[in-house]
Design a protein around this motif. Structure first.
Motif, PDB file in Angstrom:
ATOM      1  N   SER A 114       0.719  -0.920  -0.025  1.00 39.73           N
ATOM      2  CA  SER A 114       0.030  -0.158  -0.378  1.00 39.73           C
ATOM      3  C   SER A 114       0.878   1.009  -0.239  1.00 39.73           C
ATOM      4  N   LYS A 115       0.882   2.430  -1.023  1.00 44.51           N
ATOM      5  CA  LYS A 115       1.590   3.154  -1.488  1.00 44.51           C
ATOM      6  C   LYS A 115       0.842   4.087  -0.201  1.00 44.51           C
ATOM      7  N   GLN A 116       0.180   4.312  -0.183  1.00 46.39           N
ATOM      8  CA  GLN A 116      -1.065   5.241   1.311  1.00 46.39           C
ATOM      9  C   GLN A 116      -0.639   5.064   2.546  1.00 46.39           C
ATOM     10  N   THR A 129      10.792  12.001   1.396  1.00 46.91           N
ATOM     11  CA  THR A 129       9.679  11.579   0.280  1.00 46.91           C
ATOM     12  C   THR A 129       9.435  12.386  -0.453  1.00 46.91           C
ATOM     13  N   ALA A 130       8.991  12.878  -1.455  1.00 42.74           N
ATOM     14  CA  ALA A 130       8.027  13.622  -2.526  1.00 42.74           C
ATOM     15  C   ALA A 130       6.497  13.743  -1.379  1.00 42.74           C
ATOM     16  N   GLY A 131       6.758  15.131  -1.660  1.00 42.50           N
ATOM     17  CA  GLY A 131       4.856  15.482  -1.382  1.00 42.50           C
ATOM     18  C   GLY A 131       4.100  14.696  -1.782  1.00 42.50           C
ATOM     19  N   LEU A 152       1.855  15.408 -12.054  1.00 39.22           N
ATOM     20  CA  LEU A 152       1.944  14.991 -10.926  1.00 39.22           C
ATOM     21  C   LEU A 152       2.439  13.154 -11.521  1.00 39.22           C
ATOM     22  N   VAL A 153       3.219  12.926 -10.273  1.00 43.33           N
ATOM     23  CA  VAL A 153       3.391  11.291 -10.643  1.00 43.33           C
ATOM     24  C   VAL A 153       1.732  10.041  -9.653  1.00 43.33           C
ATOM     25  N   VAL A 154       1.773   9.342 -10.854  1.00 43.69           N
ATOM     26  CA  VAL A 154       0.664   9.171 -10.425  1.00 43.69           C
ATOM     27  C   VAL A 154       0.659   7.980  -9.705  1.00 43.69           C
ATOM     28  N   GLY A 164       1.594   0.264 -11.733  1.00 50.22           N
ATOM     29  CA  GLY A 164       0.775   1.167 -11.528  1.00 50.22           C
ATOM     30  C   GLY A 164       1.419   2.659 -10.731  1.00 50.22           C
ATOM     31  N   VAL A 165       2.528   2.841 -11.738  1.00 49.10           N
ATOM     32  CA  VAL A 165       3.226   4.160 -12.167  1.00 49.10           C
ATOM     33  C   VAL A 165       3.032   5.359 -13.098  1.00 49.10           C
ATOM     34  N   THR A 166       2.543   6.608 -12.722  1.00 45.31           N
ATOM     35  CA  THR A 166       2.542   6.958 -13.985  1.00 45.31           C
ATOM     36  C   THR A 166       3.126   8.130 -13.605  1.00 45.31           C
ATOM     37  N   GLU A 198       4.874  14.673  -5.375  1.00 46.33           N
ATOM     38  CA  GLU A 198       5.855  15.490  -6.577  1.00 46.33           C
ATOM     39  C   GLU A 198       6.900  14.684  -7.509  1.00 46.33           C
ATOM     40  N   ARG A 199       6.810  15.483  -8.275  1.00 47.69           N
ATOM     41  CA  ARG A 199       8.003  14.576  -9.514  1.00 47.69           C
ATOM     42  C   ARG A 199       9.315  15.050  -8.845  1.00 47.69           C
ATOM     43  N   THR A 200      10.049  14.534  -8.629  1.00 50.79           N
ATOM     44  CA  THR A 200      11.921  14.753  -8.099  1.00 50.79           C
ATOM     45  C   THR A 200      12.483  13.736  -9.074  1.00 50.79           C
ATOM     46  N   PRO A 203      19.507  10.453 -10.287  1.00 46.84           N
ATOM     47  CA  PRO A 203      19.358   8.971 -10.397  1.00 46.84           C
ATOM     48  C   PRO A 203      19.095   8.476  -9.508  1.00 46.84           C
ATOM     49  N   GLU A 204      18.754   6.761  -9.359  1.00 41.59           N
ATOM     50  CA  GLU A 204      18.520   6.238  -8.945  1.00 41.59           C
ATOM     51  C   GLU A 204      19.792   5.264  -8.305  1.00 41.59           C
ATOM     52  N   VAL A 205      18.969   4.611  -7.286  1.00 35.26           N
ATOM     53  CA  VAL A 205      19.635   3.740  -6.674  1.00 35.26           C
ATOM     54  C   VAL A 205      19.118   2.782  -5.601  1.00 35.26           C
ATOM     55  N   PRO A 235       8.757   2.037 -22.487  1.00 32.95           N
ATOM     56  CA  PRO A 235       8.355   1.864 -21.120  1.00 32.95           C
ATOM     57  C   PRO A 235       9.242   0.929 -21.297  1.00 32.95           C
ATOM     58  N   ASN A 236       8.558   0.974 -19.351  1.00 27.73           N
ATOM     59  CA  ASN A 236       9.427   0.572 -17.670  1.00 27.73           C
ATOM     60  C   ASN A 236       9.095  -0.986 -17.747  1.00 27.73           C
ATOM     61  N   THR A 237      10.058  -1.789 -17.237  1.00 29.12           N
ATOM     62  CA  THR A 237      10.454  -3.019 -17.348  1.00 29.12           C
ATOM     63  C   THR A 237      10.957  -3.550 -15.903  1.00 29.12           C
ATOM     64  N   VAL A 293      12.893   8.891  -0.423  1.00 28.94           N
ATOM     65  CA  VAL A 293      12.872   7.421  -0.693  1.00 28.94           C
ATOM     66  C   VAL A 293      11.702   7.301  -1.891  1.00 28.94           C
ATOM     67  N   ILE A 294      11.464   6.729  -3.316  1.00 29.97           N
ATOM     68  CA  ILE A 294      10.636   7.112  -4.402  1.00 29.97           C
ATOM     69  C   ILE A 294       9.505   5.344  -4.063  1.00 29.97           C
ATOM     70  N   GLU A 295      10.020   4.295  -3.284  1.00 25.66           N
ATOM     71  CA  GLU A 295       8.990   3.018  -3.501  1.00 25.66           C
ATOM     72  C   GLU A 295       9.814   2.947  -1.866  1.00 25.66           C
ATOM     73  N   PHE A 296       9.181   2.310  -1.255  1.00 25.32           N
ATOM     74  CA  PHE A 296       9.109   1.005  -0.713  1.00 25.32           C
ATOM     75  C   PHE A 296       9.135  -0.566  -0.722  1.00 25.32           C
TER      76      PHE A 296
HETATM   77  P1  AMP Z   1       7.840   2.186  -8.824  1.00 29.36           P
HETATM   78  O1  AMP Z   1       6.864   1.661  -9.696  1.00 29.36           O
HETATM   79  O2  AMP Z   1       7.617   3.103  -7.102  1.00 29.36           O
HETATM   80  O3  AMP Z   1       9.596   1.712  -8.443  1.00 29.36           O
HETATM   81  O4  AMP Z   1       8.034   3.570 -10.147  1.00 29.36           O
HETATM   82  C1  AMP Z   1       8.506   3.633 -11.307  1.00 29.36           C
HETATM   83  C2  AMP Z   1       9.043   4.454 -11.709  1.00 29.36           C
HETATM   84  O5  AMP Z   1       9.140   6.049 -11.590  1.00 29.36           O
HETATM   85  C3  AMP Z   1      10.670   4.642 -10.513  1.00 29.36           C
HETATM   86  O6  AMP Z   1      11.864   3.786 -11.063  1.00 29.36           O
HETATM   87  C4  AMP Z   1      11.338   6.176 -10.961  1.00 29.36           C
HETATM   88  O7  AMP Z   1      11.761   6.118 -12.209  1.00 29.36           O
HETATM   89  C5  AMP Z   1       9.524   6.518 -11.571  1.00 29.36           C
HETATM   90  N1  AMP Z   1       9.210   7.302 -10.348  1.00 29.36           N
HETATM   91  C6  AMP Z   1       8.082   7.009  -9.190  1.00 29.36           C
HETATM   92  N2  AMP Z   1       8.115   8.223  -8.254  1.00 29.36           N
HETATM   93  C7  AMP Z   1       8.406   8.874  -8.954  1.00 29.36           C
HETATM   94  C8  AMP Z   1       9.034  10.740  -8.653  1.00 29.36           C
HETATM   95  N3  AMP Z   1       8.018  11.053  -7.193  1.00 29.36           N
HETATM   96  N4  AMP Z   1       9.399  11.539  -9.057  1.00 29.36           N
HETATM   97  C9  AMP Z   1       9.995  11.024 -10.010  1.00 29.36           C
HETATM   98  N5  AMP Z   1      10.104  10.360 -11.067  1.00 29.36           N
HETATM   99  C10 AMP Z   1       9.608   8.705 -10.194  1.00 29.36           C
END
Ligand code: AMP
Ligand code: GLY
Length: 435
Positions: A114-116, A129-131, A152-154, A164-166, A198-200, A203-205, A235-237, A293-296
């Protein structure tokens, strides 16, 4: 009270799952000190031929059959690979019967499921983490988007198999992503919920913390390549390749992530009464103002796991058992090789869309200490022939003193495997290669 006796290594280990991550886990656990046998359920064409490893044709969703298998084979440690059985309470079910499990219960798995929930926990714990804005209806989500007046990022709230991320470029795209979630594309339909973020930038790690509920051991940071196309396009994989240790985070940077992100998260979980015994996977963006943190996730990353496992020392199984039992204080230190590890994924034609399946895999590659072939989406027929059966088919991983040499070795290894329609990126690790 006497000091606790040193922890024994587990003799019998069960790995749950059937992808590249689980092939790598089974391989590393087979090499761990004291491990006599590893079972994998359901496994794949790669685990089927791993020496010391036995297959169980049990799907990860059949918790009752997995419990019976643990009892029948006197399993000392279960390592759960994927998120779905964790979110569905597999660890809880096994722990109720006294079985040691590496992987959080359904409560802790909400970090990913649950992202929420995860965002609320981060705010409470003061984790960067982003707003964000939560919404539980289409109208609420659209209103929040219009109020911000920018794309915004959805993010759909539940497990969405990485889809599930756009990251919307325009308001139109953001609205369409919201409509898609409430049309039920990711389950729940009208009852769906989401997070707008919010979009941030940066680089990602990926950072992995092996936790025992109280303490943690960090693995070297890894960098994944999520896009299908070279130059990070398309597209994302699930991930097309990875490398570790990612120089984006040096030792001081990793320490900062421990203090800013991982320790407060584990403490916040504990405060909620959650005894988190498994991996916390922090997907981080290194922004101008520090890590965010983008995601856990509640499991190892794939292909990060394939990349990291060859760097693990022989204490791995004992350390995972220590996490499962809440006894990291009583475990040997995990030795981790300082070499460079490079991983390239061979995917099926069409991935991440409609894929081609059922192609025979030919391999001349000899796995060894410096080069490994892990299977992801493969199956073996009764004659022992291997066929592609999923989007990501194989992972070729190599280690060397430099990233140039590690990638040269991995790509040379990839040249020794073939299946019709095999697709891969030639630029994995471009950030750390000189050629
Ligand atoms: P996730 O499925 O949560 O890993 O998100 C997929 C990808 O979306 C991430 O690897 C990021 O590249 C991008 N992303 C997710 N959240 C953000 C954010 N707040 N700002 C910019 N890019 C994001
Ligand atoms: N490699 C990204 C993930 O496992 O989610």
């Amino acid at each position: 009270m006497n000091a606790a006796a040193p922890l024994q290594s587990p003799a019998h280990v069960l790995v749950v799952g059937g992808g590249g991550r689980e092939n790598a886990l089974a391989w590393a656990l087979c090499r761990s000190a004291g491990v006599e046998a590893v079972w994998v359920a359901p496994g794949n064409g790669g685990t089927a031929e791993l020496s010391g490893c036995r297959q169980l044709p049990i799907p990860e969703s059949d918790h009752g059959a997995l419990l019976e298998a643990c009892q029948e084979h006197r399993i000392d440690l279960v390592v759960v690979g994927p998120e779905a059985p964790l979110a569905a309470g597999l660890s809880d079910r096994l722990r109720q019967q006294g079985i040691a499990v590496f992987g959080p219960g359904a409560d802790g798995a909400q970090l990913e499921a649950s992202k929420q929930w995860a965002k609320t926990l981060m705010v409470e714990a003061g984790v960067p983490t982003a707003g964000f804005w939560k919404a539980n209806s289409r109208a609420e989500a659209l209103a929040a988007l219009e109020a911000q007046g920018k794309p915004l990022v959805v993010k759909a709230d539940g497990l969405a198999a990485g889809k599930g991320v756009t990251v919307a470029e325009t308001m139109e795209e953001a609205r369409a992503a919201i409509e898609e979630i409430f049309a039920g594309r990711f389950g729940a339909g009208d009852g769906a919920s989401l997070v707008l973020e919010e979009r941030t930038h940066g680089p990602e790690v990926s950072v992995f913390a092996l936790c025992d509920g109280e303490q943690m051991v960090l693995l070297p940071p890894a960098q994944d390549h999520k896009r299908i196309g070279e130059g990070d396009t398309g597209p994302n994989t699930g991930g097309m390749g990875a490398y570790a240790p990612a120089p984006l985070l040096d030792q001081a940077g990793l320490e900062q992530v421990r203090q800013l992100v991982l320790e407060p998260t584990l403490a916040a979980l504990k405060q909620r009464g959650i005894n988190y015994r498994g991996v916390i996977y922090a997907g981080l963006m290194l922004t101008e103002s520090g890590p965010s943190v983008i995601e856990f996730n509640c499991r190892f990353g794939d292909p990060e796991c394939e990349t990291l496992m060859p760097l693990m020392g022989p204490e791995l199984a004992t350390v995972l058992l220590a996490c499962a039992r809440g006894q990291l204080h009583n475990a040997p230190s995990l030795t981790i090789s300082g070499r460079c590890s490079a991983c390239v994924i061979a995917a099926a034609q069409g991935y991440p869309g409609e894929i081609r399946k059922g192609d025979r895999i030919d391999s001349q590659l000899n796995s060894g200490d410096d080069l490994q072939l892990f299977h992801a989406g493969t199956r073996r027929d009764e004659q022992g022939h291997c066929f592609s059966s999923g989007g990501r088919v194989l992972a070729v991983v190599a280690q060397a003193e430099t990233f140039d040499d590690a990638f040269a070795r991995a790509y040379a290894g990839l040249g020794q495997v073939h299946f019709e329609g095999m697709t891969y990126r030639r630029d994995i690790g471009h950030q750390v290669r000189s050629n």
